[in-house]
Design a protein around this motif. Structure first.
Motif, short mmCIF file in Angstrom:
data_model
loop_
_atom_site.label_atom_id
_atom_site.label_comp_id
_atom_site.label_asym_id
_atom_site.label_seq_id
_atom_site.Cartn_x
_atom_site.Cartn_y
_atom_site.Cartn_z
N UNK A 107 -27.20 33.34 90.52
CA UNK A 107 -28.55 32.77 90.52
C UNK A 107 -28.59 31.55 91.45
N UNK A 108 -27.57 30.70 91.33
CA UNK A 108 -27.52 29.49 92.14
C UNK A 108 -27.30 29.81 93.62
N UNK A 109 -26.50 30.82 93.91
CA UNK A 109 -26.16 31.21 95.29
C UNK A 109 -26.48 32.68 95.50
N UNK A 165 -23.95 31.50 101.69
CA UNK A 165 -22.90 30.97 100.83
C UNK A 165 -22.08 32.12 100.27
N UNK A 166 -20.79 31.89 100.15
CA UNK A 166 -19.88 32.86 99.55
C UNK A 166 -18.96 32.14 98.58
N UNK A 167 -18.40 32.88 97.66
CA UNK A 167 -17.54 32.33 96.63
C UNK A 167 -16.10 32.69 96.94
N UNK A 168 -15.27 31.68 97.13
CA UNK A 168 -13.83 31.88 97.31
C UNK A 168 -13.20 31.88 95.92
N UNK A 169 -12.53 32.97 95.60
CA UNK A 169 -11.94 33.11 94.27
C UNK A 169 -10.46 32.75 94.29
N UNK A 170 -9.98 32.28 93.15
CA UNK A 170 -8.55 32.13 92.93
C UNK A 170 -7.95 33.54 92.90
N UNK A 171 -6.64 33.62 92.96
CA UNK A 171 -5.99 34.94 92.98
C UNK A 171 -6.31 35.76 91.75
N UNK A 181 -17.40 27.30 96.50
CA UNK A 181 -18.52 27.93 97.18
C UNK A 181 -18.53 27.34 98.59
N UNK A 182 -18.54 28.22 99.58
CA UNK A 182 -18.58 27.77 100.98
C UNK A 182 -19.83 28.30 101.65
N UNK A 183 -20.28 27.60 102.68
CA UNK A 183 -21.41 28.06 103.51
C UNK A 183 -20.90 28.24 104.93
#
Length: 148
Positions: free
Chosen positions: A11-13, A63-69, A76-78
């Motif tokens: 929702x936020x991104x 924006x995309x979400x970088x996940x831990x392994x 969250x990066x743009x």
């Protein structure tokens, strides 16, 4: 992390994809640590890896979400810019944006590509510069046991 937390991020991104840095838990943690320290503000991958899923390609402004392994959201990066560059044409400036020297970048990425589909000095890469929008470690529900 609950389904509500994942839904909240969507929702936020809106439109955010999810990805992992690296190809192992150790490398992923190391790269996320570099991003959090402000040393890494770019990433690259083989262009061939996007052939079957062009929607996964980074897009300027998204924006995309970088996940831990383990799959839990870390950052969250743009995307600020995207360019295609051959491996052999990567400059010291581009390597530095990934938090590395050119020599270290070449050595590490050659080994990475050899492990993940093959290496060719002429191979085309997708090079993405990004900014951190949110470090999800600040959201208590999203903190993990990984203290790297």
């Amino acid at each position: 992390m609950s389904d509500d937390d994942i839904e909240d991020l969507q929702v936020t991104y809106p439109g955010a994809g999810t990805f992992k840095f690296g190809d192992s838990a150790k490398l992923s943690a190391k790269l996320i640590k570099r991003v959090r320290a402000g040393q890494k503000h770019a990433t690259s991958g083989a262009l061939r890896d996007f052939a079957d899923d062009p929607d996964a390609m980074p897009k300027v402004g998204r924006c995309d979400i970088a996940a831990n392994w383990d799959g839990t959201p870390a950052l969250v990066i743009r995307t600020k810019s995207v360019e295609q560059v051959r491996f052999c044409d990567v400059t010291e400036e581009l390597a530095h944006a990934e938090g590395e020297t050119l020599e270290g970048w070449q050595r590490g990425h050659k080994a990475y590509f050899e492990r993940n589909g093959g290496f060719d000095a002429e191979m085309m890469l997708l090079f993405e510069k990004f900014e951190v929008v949110e470090d999800l470690a600040s959201r208590p529900a999203m903190q993990t046991e990984d203290k790297t």
